[in-house]
Scaffold this active site. Structure first.
Site, PDB file in Angstrom:
ATOM      1  N   CYS A  17       2.026  -2.928   6.489  1.00  0.00           N
ATOM      2  CA  CYS A  17       2.455  -4.109   6.040  1.00  0.00           C
ATOM      3  C   CYS A  17       3.729  -3.696   4.951  1.00  0.00           C
ATOM      4  CB  CYS A  17       1.493  -4.880   5.102  1.00  0.00           C
ATOM      5  SG  CYS A  17       0.036  -5.429   6.133  1.00  0.00           S
ATOM      6  N   HIS A  24       0.819  -1.343   0.032  1.00  0.00           N
ATOM      7  CA  HIS A  24       0.069   0.025   0.027  1.00  0.00           C
ATOM      8  C   HIS A  24       0.786   1.267  -0.025  1.00  0.00           C
ATOM      9  CE1 HIS A  24       0.551   0.772   4.439  1.00  0.00           C
ATOM     10  NE2 HIS A  24       0.767  -0.417   4.436  1.00  0.00           N
TER      11      HIS A  24
END
Length: 206
Positions: A156, A140
């Protein structure tokens, strides 16, 4: 004649210089065309969490290399997955483990944040699936580009928004994603980064 008195030594306060935090990552984490030795097919994404690089394989000995930041949810994990779905300006629903962990630190984070410039997932998100199920791991964007190249407390695999938009436009749903875990264990069996691809940089576009 009496010896002249030595001039008194006085301490002069040094001026305080405020150093502004750079809004960009270190130069080595900027997007580059590189020569990559790998047996993986074009369209494969390789993420090395130890070096903080993500590679998008383009062809024989060719790849685009992006700098990434690795959060607690991404660090320490490795395996082969696929891009299960994609979203532009995604909403954010932090996992229950993150909510509980931050609460123990005295910080309450929301259970839902609508997509937009202030959303922690940034401009784009690619959701990683294994066996048809969401792994909760994501590639992301981020609204904190200076964190690229670092280990973060949450998230993440994060990329600069301009980079995640670039990757998003190229990586399809179903794309293979190989994540190499801490200390780069097994990386030599997956790829070798041979450095900048000068011809690809000159003639291959951005």
């Amino acid at each position: 004649m009496p010896r002249s008195a030595a001039p008194a030594v006085t301490e002069t306060a040094m001026p305080v210089v405020k150093v502004a935090q750079s809004k960009k990552p270190k130069p080595e984490f900027m997007r580059k065309k590189v020569r990559l030795k790998t047996d993986e097919k074009p369209g494969t994404i390789i993420i090395d969490t130890s070096t903080k690089y993500l590679y998008y394989v383009e062809g024989k000995d060719r790849a685009t290399r992006y700098g990434v930041g690795v959060g607690r949810e991404g660090f320490g994990w490795s395996g082969t997955v696929k891009v299960g779905r994609k979203a532009e300006w995604p909403d954010w629903r932090p996992p229950a483990t993150m909510i509980a962990r931050e609460r123990r630190k005295g910080r309450n984070i929301p259970t839902y944040v609508k997509g937009g410039p202030n959303n922690p997932l940034g401009a784009r998100a690619m959701y990683l699936y294994k066996g048809g199920r969401d792994t909760i791991f994501r590639i992301h964007g981020t609204n904190q580009p200076w964190t690229i190249g670092q280990n973060m407390s949450s998230g993440c695999i994060r990329m600069m928004n301009k980079d995640v938009e670039h990757l998003y436009s190229r990586a399809d749903v179903g794309s293979k994603v190989i994540v190499i875990g801490p200390n780069g264990k097994g990386a030599e069996r997956v790829y070798t980064d041979r450095g900048m691809d000068f011809l690809g940089t000159l003639f291959g576009g951005g």
